[in-house]
Design a protein around this motif. Structure first.
Motif, PDB file in Angstrom:
ATOM      1  N   VAL A  17       0.835  -1.206   0.000  1.00 35.01           N
ATOM      2  CA  VAL A  17       0.000   0.000   0.000  1.00 35.01           C
ATOM      3  C   VAL A  17       0.864   1.247   0.000  1.00 35.01           C
ATOM      4  O   VAL A  17       0.632   2.187  -0.776  1.00 35.01           O
ATOM      5  CB  VAL A  17      -0.949   0.002   1.216  1.00 35.01           C
ATOM      6  CG1 VAL A  17      -1.633   1.364   1.373  1.00 35.01           C
ATOM      7  CG2 VAL A  17      -1.996  -1.093   1.081  1.00 35.01           C
ATOM      8  N   LEU A  21       0.927   3.956  -3.102  1.00 37.36           N
ATOM      9  CA  LEU A  21       0.516   5.349  -2.928  1.00 37.36           C
ATOM     10  C   LEU A  21       1.636   6.318  -3.289  1.00 37.36           C
ATOM     11  O   LEU A  21       1.384   7.396  -3.841  1.00 37.36           O
ATOM     12  CB  LEU A  21       0.060   5.582  -1.484  1.00 37.36           C
ATOM     13  CG  LEU A  21      -1.244   4.891  -1.092  1.00 37.36           C
ATOM     14  CD1 LEU A  21      -1.536   5.091   0.389  1.00 37.36           C
ATOM     15  CD2 LEU A  21      -2.410   5.420  -1.930  1.00 37.36           C
ATOM     16  N   ASP A  56      -7.105  -0.213  -7.571  1.00 37.86           N
ATOM     17  CA  ASP A  56      -8.015   0.533  -6.710  1.00 37.86           C
ATOM     18  C   ASP A  56      -8.194  -0.136  -5.358  1.00 37.86           C
ATOM     19  O   ASP A  56      -8.421   0.524  -4.339  1.00 37.86           O
ATOM     20  CB  ASP A  56      -9.367   0.736  -7.395  1.00 37.86           C
ATOM     21  CG  ASP A  56      -9.986  -0.576  -7.837  1.00 37.86           C
ATOM     22  OD1 ASP A  56      -9.245  -1.556  -8.024  1.00 37.86           O
ATOM     23  OD2 ASP A  56     -11.219  -0.603  -8.016  1.00 37.86           O
ATOM     24  N   VAL A  59      -5.752   1.165  -2.798  1.00 40.83           N
ATOM     25  CA  VAL A  59      -6.107   2.454  -2.204  1.00 40.83           C
ATOM     26  C   VAL A  59      -7.072   2.281  -1.038  1.00 40.83           C
ATOM     27  O   VAL A  59      -6.991   2.986  -0.030  1.00 40.83           O
ATOM     28  CB  VAL A  59      -6.724   3.378  -3.272  1.00 40.83           C
ATOM     29  CG1 VAL A  59      -7.144   4.709  -2.657  1.00 40.83           C
ATOM     30  CG2 VAL A  59      -5.728   3.616  -4.417  1.00 40.83           C
ATOM     31  N   ASP A  62      -7.157  -0.379   3.584  1.00 37.57           N
ATOM     32  CA  ASP A  62      -7.355  -0.114   5.004  1.00 37.57           C
ATOM     33  C   ASP A  62      -8.839  -0.138   5.368  1.00 37.57           C
ATOM     34  O   ASP A  62      -9.207  -0.582   6.459  1.00 37.57           O
ATOM     35  CB  ASP A  62      -6.757   1.244   5.375  1.00 37.57           C
ATOM     36  CG  ASP A  62      -5.248   1.174   5.553  1.00 37.57           C
ATOM     37  OD1 ASP A  62      -4.675   0.102   5.281  1.00 37.57           O
ATOM     38  OD2 ASP A  62      -4.643   2.183   5.949  1.00 37.57           O
ATOM     39  N   ALA A 103      -2.230   8.895   5.138  1.00 38.45           N
ATOM     40  CA  ALA A 103      -3.650   9.179   4.903  1.00 38.45           C
ATOM     41  C   ALA A 103      -3.820  10.347   3.944  1.00 38.45           C
ATOM     42  O   ALA A 103      -4.705  10.330   3.073  1.00 38.45           O
ATOM     43  CB  ALA A 103      -4.339   9.479   6.227  1.00 38.45           C
ATOM     44  N   ARG A 105      -1.679  11.269   1.620  1.00 42.80           N
ATOM     45  CA  ARG A 105      -1.272  10.811   0.295  1.00 42.80           C
ATOM     46  C   ARG A 105      -2.409  10.055  -0.376  1.00 42.80           C
ATOM     47  O   ARG A 105      -2.694  10.245  -1.559  1.00 42.80           O
ATOM     48  CB  ARG A 105      -0.035   9.917   0.420  1.00 42.80           C
ATOM     49  CG  ARG A 105       0.666   9.597  -0.903  1.00 42.80           C
ATOM     50  CD  ARG A 105       1.929   8.807  -0.646  1.00 42.80           C
ATOM     51  NE  ARG A 105       2.839   9.537   0.231  1.00 42.80           N
ATOM     52  CZ  ARG A 105       3.789   8.967   0.958  1.00 42.80           C
ATOM     53  NH1 ARG A 105       3.951   7.654   0.922  1.00 42.80           N
ATOM     54  NH2 ARG A 105       4.587   9.706   1.704  1.00 42.80           N
ATOM     55  N   ARG A 106      -3.073   9.204   0.379  1.00 46.64           N
ATOM     56  CA  ARG A 106      -4.219   8.462  -0.151  1.00 46.64           C
ATOM     57  C   ARG A 106      -5.329   9.430  -0.557  1.00 46.64           C
ATOM     58  O   ARG A 106      -5.943   9.282  -1.627  1.00 46.64           O
ATOM     59  CB  ARG A 106      -4.735   7.475   0.899  1.00 46.64           C
ATOM     60  CG  ARG A 106      -5.945   6.696   0.444  1.00 46.64           C
ATOM     61  CD  ARG A 106      -6.512   5.841   1.562  1.00 46.64           C
ATOM     62  NE  ARG A 106      -5.659   4.702   1.876  1.00 46.64           N
ATOM     63  CZ  ARG A 106      -4.890   4.604   2.960  1.00 46.64           C
ATOM     64  NH1 ARG A 106      -4.865   5.590   3.834  1.00 46.64           N
ATOM     65  NH2 ARG A 106      -4.159   3.547   3.174  1.00 46.64           N
ATOM     66  N   TYR A 107      -5.594  10.403   0.283  1.00 50.46           N
ATOM     67  CA  TYR A 107      -6.651  11.380   0.008  1.00 50.46           C
ATOM     68  C   TYR A 107      -6.373  12.140  -1.293  1.00 50.46           C
ATOM     69  O   TYR A 107      -7.284  12.344  -2.102  1.00 50.46           O
ATOM     70  CB  TYR A 107      -6.734  12.363   1.183  1.00 50.46           C
ATOM     71  CG  TYR A 107      -7.734  13.482   0.991  1.00 50.46           C
ATOM     72  CD1 TYR A 107      -9.096  13.256   1.128  1.00 50.46           C
ATOM     73  CD2 TYR A 107      -7.304  14.774   0.697  1.00 50.46           C
ATOM     74  CE1 TYR A 107     -10.017  14.281   0.976  1.00 50.46           C
ATOM     75  CE2 TYR A 107      -8.213  15.804   0.538  1.00 50.46           C
ATOM     76  CZ  TYR A 107      -9.565  15.560   0.683  1.00 50.46           C
ATOM     77  OH  TYR A 107     -10.463  16.583   0.516  1.00 50.46           O
ATOM     78  N   VAL A 110      -7.092   9.868  -4.305  1.00 49.26           N
ATOM     79  CA  VAL A 110      -8.533   9.670  -4.511  1.00 49.26           C
ATOM     80  C   VAL A 110      -9.166  10.904  -5.134  1.00 49.26           C
ATOM     81  O   VAL A 110     -10.000  10.810  -6.042  1.00 49.26           O
ATOM     82  CB  VAL A 110      -9.224   9.326  -3.174  1.00 49.26           C
ATOM     83  CG1 VAL A 110     -10.745   9.353  -3.319  1.00 49.26           C
ATOM     84  CG2 VAL A 110      -8.768   7.958  -2.680  1.00 49.26           C
ATOM     85  N   GLU A 120     -15.135   5.815  -3.164  1.00 47.09           N
ATOM     86  CA  GLU A 120     -15.084   6.378  -1.820  1.00 47.09           C
ATOM     87  C   GLU A 120     -16.486   6.638  -1.294  1.00 47.09           C
ATOM     88  O   GLU A 120     -16.785   6.389  -0.121  1.00 47.09           O
ATOM     89  CB  GLU A 120     -14.279   7.673  -1.833  1.00 47.09           C
ATOM     90  CG  GLU A 120     -14.133   8.314  -0.456  1.00 47.09           C
ATOM     91  CD  GLU A 120     -13.394   9.633  -0.520  1.00 47.09           C
ATOM     92  OE1 GLU A 120     -12.501   9.861   0.321  1.00 47.09           O
ATOM     93  OE2 GLU A 120     -13.701  10.443  -1.424  1.00 47.09           O
TER      94      GLU A 120
END
Length: 227
Positions: A17, A21, A56, A59, A62, A103, A105-107, A110, A120
């Motif tokens: 993960v 990312l 996907d 992403v 979690d 978090a 970086r993930r945001y 997305v 999402e």
């Protein structure tokens, strides 16, 4: 519950993960291949697909762990179901607050990919539905409107505080969410015994109705007087 409580992730998956990312942030989601992710994470392509169904899924990995953990948590014994839903929300927030940079970086990823934004939305609804179903099960006879209303309120508050964490460089402690959820309990009239604020004299309403009167009519008459 500690302000730094997080859901433990399987180490190999967590490494994939993190690598994915980082590549998504550097190259873009569509420009990054599974082969590149596997190589960066030090795993084979076949191992990647055993752990995840696609890019996907990396992403949202979690969230799958979190949803499963919440099901286990809510399946336990809780003296106050309303409070249990709030604690479940806090558990989710604490997981992301434990590693805010990951978090964020993930945001960012997305936000840049329409298909991920759509997923999402579906993921958020899964949390809301889990809370709704739990309340209906834990409180037999609860009006479904109350169940879905509280589930939606808790989810919305959680997402609002989480966005504060994700959109800025500052740490937003779990205590911020906890205070907001405590206020939601008060507003909804389901705060735990002994935690209600001292009410002013004009906040007290005493009413007597025949036992045979339908609850909907009781509520209507009370609302009429309060208005």
């Amino acid at each position: 519950m500690s302000d730094t409580t997080a859901i433990p992730s399987a180490a190999p998956q967590a490494a994939v993960v993190a690598a994915a990312l980082e590549l998504f942030a550097e190259q873009g989601f569509d420009q990054t291949s599974v082969e590149q992710i596997a190589q960066a994470a030090g795993v084979s392509r076949s191992t990647f697909f055993r752990q995840f169904g696609g890019k996907d899924d990396v992403v949202f990995a979690d969230h799958e762990l979190l949803l499963e953990r919440l099901r286990e948590f809510l399946a336990g014994s809780h003296p106050d179901p309303w409070k249990a839903v709030c604690e479940a929300s806090i558990l989710v927030y604490a997981h992301f607050a434990a590693d805010p940079e990951l978090a964020r970086r993930r945001y960012t990823v997305v936000r840049q990919v329409p298909a991920l934004r759509e997923r999402e939305i579906v993921t958020v609804f899964r949390y809301e539905r889990l809370f709704d179903e739990y309340l209906r099960s834990a409180l037999p006879g609860l009006d479904p409107i109350d169940a879905v209303g509280f589930a939606a309120l808790v989810t919305a508050i959680h997402n609002h505080v989480l966005r504060q964490l994700l959109r800025g460089p500052k740490r937003v402690p779990v205590s911020v969410l906890r205070r907001a959820l405590d206020d939601a309990l008060r507003r909804f009239g389901v705060q735990p015994d002994g935690e209600a604020r001292d009410a002013a004299a004009d906040d007290v309403v005493v009413a007597v109705f025949p036992r045979s009167m339908p609850a909907a009519e009781v509520a209507r008459r009370l609302q009429e007087r309060l208005d």
